[in-house]
Design a protein around this motif. Structure first.
Motif, short mmCIF file in Angstrom:
data_model
loop_
_atom_site.label_atom_id
_atom_site.label_comp_id
_atom_site.label_asym_id
_atom_site.label_seq_id
_atom_site.Cartn_x
_atom_site.Cartn_y
_atom_site.Cartn_z
N HIS A 86 46.31 36.35 28.54
CA HIS A 86 45.43 35.46 29.31
C HIS A 86 46.01 34.04 29.36
O HIS A 86 45.98 33.39 30.41
N ARG A 87 46.55 33.56 28.25
CA ARG A 87 47.13 32.21 28.21
C ARG A 87 48.31 32.12 29.17
O ARG A 87 48.42 31.18 29.96
N THR A 98 38.37 29.50 35.25
CA THR A 98 37.35 30.24 35.98
C THR A 98 37.99 31.35 36.81
O THR A 98 37.52 32.48 36.81
N ALA A 99 39.07 31.01 37.50
CA ALA A 99 39.74 32.01 38.35
C ALA A 99 40.37 33.12 37.51
O ALA A 99 40.24 34.30 37.84
N THR A 100 41.04 32.76 36.41
CA THR A 100 41.70 33.79 35.60
C THR A 100 40.69 34.65 34.86
O THR A 100 40.99 35.81 34.56
N VAL A 131 44.93 40.53 41.29
CA VAL A 131 44.45 39.24 41.77
C VAL A 131 43.87 39.41 43.17
O VAL A 131 44.51 40.02 44.04
N ARG A 132 42.67 38.89 43.37
CA ARG A 132 42.05 38.93 44.70
C ARG A 132 42.93 38.17 45.70
O ARG A 132 43.46 37.10 45.38
N PRO A 133 43.07 38.69 46.90
CA PRO A 133 43.88 37.99 47.91
C PRO A 133 43.42 36.56 48.17
O PRO A 133 44.25 35.71 48.53
N THR A 134 42.15 36.27 47.96
CA THR A 134 41.67 34.90 48.18
C THR A 134 42.26 33.90 47.18
O THR A 134 42.27 32.70 47.45
N LEU A 135 42.77 34.38 46.05
CA LEU A 135 43.37 33.49 45.05
C LEU A 135 44.86 33.23 45.31
O LEU A 135 45.44 32.30 44.75
#
Length: 183
Positions: A86-87, A98-100, A131-135
């Motif tokens: 995660h880091r 928030t995104a991760t 990962v969502r395409p929006t990110l």
């Protein structure tokens, strides 16, 4: 009562053993986490690659990742593998906490072939992330990398990658496909 005394004696004996134990007396490999970050762009599966800013393989494309933080303190031994993943996801993508937090992250397997890293013996635990395409537009190079780019998984074979990252990507693709078939 006797069982309690034996347990306490064993505990004291173990404590003495641990105090005298010297981990440095044994060879220890380093441990890293490698992240195979997938997304869909224009209906095609892509993987995130980062350009290495440091030796070895300076200037080559690689997977995001890095060393697991460890300590010689036997009580505070360092970070958990999942925490390291995660880091590194946070550091090398430039995404917010928030995104991760919303990104799916799954451990794939360990890679430990001698010589996979020219610096020393390194064992890597690979993860794949979705990962969502929006990110996608928010991802930028961070940490010790100079650039980040998304590569169509069909074009990975044409990219000369650092370390054994081509094998790591293949394993992650296989694991993700198996997970999709099962769920």
């Amino acid at each position: 009562m006797v069982a309690g005394v034996k347990k306490r004696a064993a505990s004291e004996e173990e404590e003495k053993f641990l105090e005298a134990y010297r981990p440095g007396a044994f060879p220890r490999p380093s441990v890293t986490v490698d992240l195979v970050v997938f997304t869909v762009i224009d209906k095609l599966l892509h993987v995130l690659l980062v350009r290495r800013n440091e030796h070895p393989f300076k200037g080559r494309w690689a997977l995001p990742g890095g060393f697991v933080r460890v300590s010689d303190d036997r009580k505070e031994q360092g970070e958990d593998l999942d925490a390291a993943a995660h880091r590194e996801l946070l550091e090398e993508t430039g995404l917010s906490h928030t995104a991760t937090a919303s990104i799916f992250l799954e451990q794939v397997k360990a890679f430990g072939k001698p010589g996979r890293d020219p610096r020393m013996r390194v064992i890597s635990v690979a993860y794949y992330a979705l990962v969502r395409p929006t990110l996608v537009p928010m991802i930028k190079a961070g940490g010790d990398v100079s650039h980040a780019k998304w590569v169509d998984t069909n074009e990975i074979a044409a990219t000369e990658l650092a370390f054994d990252h081509d094998e790591v990507i293949e394993a992650a693709l296989g694991r993700m496909r198996a997970d999709l078939d099962r769920t």
